[in-house]
Each structure stands twice: as C-alpha cells, then as structure tokens.
Design an enzyme around this catalytic site. Structure first.
Site, PDB file in Angstrom:
ATOM      1  CE1 TYR A  57      -4.386   1.122  -0.155  1.00  0.00           C
ATOM      2  CE2 TYR A  57      -4.363  -1.123   0.533  1.00  0.00           C
ATOM      3  CZ  TYR A  57      -5.006  -0.064  -0.013  1.00  0.00           C
ATOM      4  OH  TYR A  57      -6.360  -0.235  -0.555  1.00  0.00           O
ATOM      5  CD  GLU A  59      -4.434   5.655   0.892  1.00  0.00           C
ATOM      6  OE1 GLU A  59      -4.583   6.244   1.945  1.00  0.00           O
ATOM      7  OE2 GLU A  59      -5.796   4.888   0.795  1.00  0.00           O
ATOM      8  CG  ASP A 203      -8.701  10.494 -23.908  1.00  0.00           C
ATOM      9  OD1 ASP A 203      -7.974   9.556 -23.812  1.00  0.00           O
ATOM     10  OD2 ASP A 203     -10.015  10.061 -23.389  1.00  0.00           O
ATOM     11  CB  THR A 229      -5.138   3.730 -21.868  1.00  0.00           C
ATOM     12  OG1 THR A 229      -5.176   4.046 -23.255  1.00  0.00           O
ATOM     13  CG2 THR A 229      -6.801   4.080 -21.506  1.00  0.00           C
ATOM     14  CE  LYS A 232      -7.996   2.266 -24.926  1.00  0.00           C
ATOM     15  NZ  LYS A 232      -9.036   3.157 -24.900  1.00  0.00           N
ATOM     16  NE  ARG A 238      -7.650  -3.591 -19.698  1.00  0.00           N
ATOM     17  CZ  ARG A 238      -7.771  -3.671 -20.869  1.00  0.00           C
ATOM     18  NH1 ARG A 238      -7.096  -4.574 -21.885  1.00  0.00           N
ATOM     19  NH2 ARG A 238      -8.623  -2.780 -21.503  1.00  0.00           N
TER      20      ARG A 238
END
Ligand code: PLP
Length: 422
Positions: A57, A59, A203, A229, A232, A238
C-alpha cells in the site's frame, strides 16, 4: 510456439482458472486480433505486472506517503514518472490512474465543478463515454455539449467546434476519441480552447504509442492536460497516465489522490515503467511507423474491394468501415468474423441510422498484428479474409468462415506473439 505457457503455482492451486488462462493464450495466439484498442504486451511487461509489488500500500506520492516501507516503491514510481516525462517531453506525469476512465474523471475533479459545462466529441461520432456523454457519470454530473464530424467528409469541422465553444463556454474541452481514423489537429483545438477560456485535454488513449514513436503529432505543447491509457498502442499494462505542464501538476495530483483514488496499483506502475522503457527504444519508433503503414495498406486493400471507410481511409492505426453498402449489419459481420478467427468490434459510424447496440460499422486496427511482425505485404490477405468473411456473414456460409479460420491460424502460427512465447 511454446504454448501452453507454464503457470505451475496457478495450475496447482486453481486448475480451473489455469485452464481458462491457457485457453485465452491459445486464442490470442491463433487469431488475427484487429481490435484497435488492444495489443500484445511483452513478456517483460507481463512479468512486471505479476510481482510482490502487488502486496504494498502506498497512498500518496514518492517521498510523501501515508504508509511506511516505501524504500523500493518510491523508486518504482519515480522511474515510471521520469520515463513518461522523457518519452513524451512533458513537465509533469501522474502514473497512478487505475485506467483511462478514472484518469478522465480526475481531470473533471481538477478543473470543473458538478453542473459545469464540458465539451467533447459525441460518442456516436467517435468520442469516448467519459467526454461528457449522457449515460456516463461525466454526462450526468456535468453538462456535456458535443461536437461531431461532417457528414460529407467524416472530418472534424473546426468552425462548428469554435462556434459551439464560444456559445457554450465549456470549462473543459476534450479532443481525441475511440473511432477517429484521422490525425488530430491539437493546435486547432488549442486555439479554440484559448479563445473560449477552456482547459484543453488531449485524450490520446488510442494513439499514445504512435505519438511516442513519432508516427502521430504530439499534443505537447498545445494541450493543457494529456490523458492516456497505457494498454493500447503504448503496449503497456492496463492503466493510465495524466501529463501536463508544471502549472497544473498540483491540481492533477490532488484530484487523483486523495480526490478520486486510494492506493496506487504498484504492480501496474512497475509494468508501465517497463513499457515506457520499451517505447523509448529505436525499435519502437519503427514499430509505430509500421502500425500506420499497415493501416494505410489495409485501408487501400479494403477500398479496392469496395468497402466504404469513414473519412475515406486512415492516418493512424484505425479503420472504421461502414458496411451499409455490403448490406450486412456491423454486429452480424463482427460475430461472423469472430467465428473466422478475426477479432473485431462492431461500432457506430457517424450519422448511423441504426441503433448503438446494432450499428452499421465495424472498427478495426493494426496494432496487434504489427506487434506480431506482419507487414504491408500481408495486408492484401487480411483484406481478402475480411471481404470473404463479410460475404459469408451475409450468406450465412459457416463453411467459408471455418475455411478462413484455418487459413488465419496457419499464418498467425508463423508470427509468434510477444508475451506468448516463454
Ligand atoms: C480507451 C479509452 C478511454 C478509457 O480507458 P479505460 O481504460 O477503458 O477506462 C478513454 N478515452 C479514450 C479516448 C479511450 O480510447
């Protein structure tokens, strides 16, 4: 081919799931994958996304975490950030968005308030859901106004975009989309955003790999924010990234965490770092140009076989076919091509008279086949299979589809896929 790949622990613990993974590996090896948003990641990217970084973790951001034990995680994230900055030539990069949609949501959080007007390309014209389309949270919580493409040319009409922007005064303008076969004129959008006082978001989810490889113009320095992203054409895991000049760094970082997300997916961050490293190699430039050369050659071959292509062709990795003249609905064609070992998706075309769930078009692209090493000399065969497949779909000829499937598998066997060879 060395399939099935070894996953010994998975096979021992959960043979049912292991069998599904093996079946998917075989499917991806045997088929001609033409979905333009998909790709094959390298073995290195696959390995990076399956490590103990998963267990941590973290954060916050490097050097400013809410959990201890970040000795290695901070370095992983910094590596990904530095590589993104270098590859795209930007001042700031945030590599934490879980995917493209949450990345875009973070942009809204950074630059708009609920109820504000935002502008993007209409979904049925080739835009993305998250650009303010009605069924998306972005269209429900914000007032989305939408531009399209011209009916006669299939191209964006910048007079229309300017007129709409000056009338509606959106806080944010999105450019980019999911079914745009042509080069995006970022400078033209930037001028309109400046005139209307909007933040311009490029985008580039679909074309980030082409931009990184120099096969599509860069939105730097025109766009205020670049959203992409990583899975692609960029050929990573991903995930997603937001990039900007330094002036917007704080707003973006705050929006991603703590505004929208909790702990970053560190295994994904690591795999993004690997993909960015791969994309910085000279061979990736060759690859990006080959993706475009293949798409152009495939478009020419399809045109020669009487296919109607939106905008008349392509500048990038993507081709949008309107099957109306072939008298076969997009969904019927897509499902038949799937049975023929050619994986595509049905898609609306601009001004589609049919319904979104049963549209007139099929969307295809060349990233995956190029990653396997197919070149322009193979595009006649690909177009021929598509032509025969669409005809067989219209005629309900399952034998013809099965014959294509065998031919496809034979060619693909000669071009092992990245990631699928041990
Ligand atoms: C794919 C895509 C997205 C969304 O990405 P997800 O990872 O599927 O959420 C956003 N914008 C554009 C233009 C896209 O093509």
């Amino acid at each position: 081919m060395t399939l099935p790949l070894p996953h010994p622990a998975l096979a021992a613990t959960d043979p049912e799931l292991a069998a599904l993974v093996a079946a998917e590996e075989q499917l991806q090896a045997d088929t001609l994958r033409l979905i333009p948003s998909e790709n094959y990641v390298s073995r290195a990217v696959l390995e990076a996304s399956g490590t103990v970084l998963q267990n941590k973790y973290s954060e916050g951001y490097p050097g400013r975490r809410y959990y201890e034990g970040q000795q290695n995680i901070d370095k992983v994230e910094r590596l990904a950030i530095d590589r993104a900055k270098a590859l795209f030539g930007v001042e700031h990069a945030n590599v934490q968005p879980y995917s493209g949609s949450p990345a875009n949501l973070a942009v809204y959080l950074a630059f708009a308030d609920p109820g504000d007007t935002v502008m993007g390309m209409a979904l049925p014209m080739g835009g993305h859901l998250t650009h303010g389309w009605g069924v998306s949270a972005t269209g429900r919580w914000f007032r989305g106004v939408q531009y399209g493409v011209r009916h006669d040319t299939g191209l964006i009409d910048f007079d229309e975009v300017r007129e709409l922007a000056l009338k509606e005064r959106p806080k944010i303008i999105f450019c980019g989309g999911t079914a745009l076969p042509r080069t995006i004129d970022f400078a033209a959008f930037a001028e309109i955003a400046r005139e209307s006082g909007a933040v311009l978001v490029a985008d580039v989810a679909h074309i980030a790999g082409l931009i990184a490889g120099g096969a599509h113009p860069s939105p730097v320095p025109h766009a205020d924010v670049i959203s992409t992203t990583t899975h692609k054409t960029l050929r990573g895991p991903r995930g997603a990234m937001l990039m900007s000049r330094e002036e917007h760094a704080k707003a973006i970082d705050k929006a991603v965490f703590p505004g929208l997300q909790g702990g970053p997916h560190n295994q994904t961050t690591a795999a993004i770092a690997v993909a960015l490293h791969e994309a910085a190699q000279p061979s990736f430039r060759d690859h990006a140009h080959a993706v475009v050369a293949n798409a152009r050659a495939l478009a020419d071959e399809l045109l020669a076989r009487g296919f109607d292509l939106v905008s008349g062709g392509t500048d990038n990795h993507l081709i949008l076919m309107d099957l109306t003249p072939k008298d076969v609905p997009g969904k019927v064609a897509a499902k038949a091509l799937d049975r023929a070992g050619i994986v595509v998706n049905y898609n609306t075309v601009p001004y589609d008279p049919r319904k979104p769930f049963d549209p007139s078009g099929v969307r295809i692209g060349t990233p995956s086949l190029t990653s396997r090493g197919l070149g322009t000399q193979h595009m006649a065969a690909v177009a021929e299979w598509i032509d025969r497949g669409v005809s067989a779909a219209g005629a309900g000829d399952e034998d013809a589809l099965a014959a294509i499937r065998a031919e496809v598998a034979e060619l693909m066997a000669a071009f092992p896929a990245p990631g699928l060879t041990a």
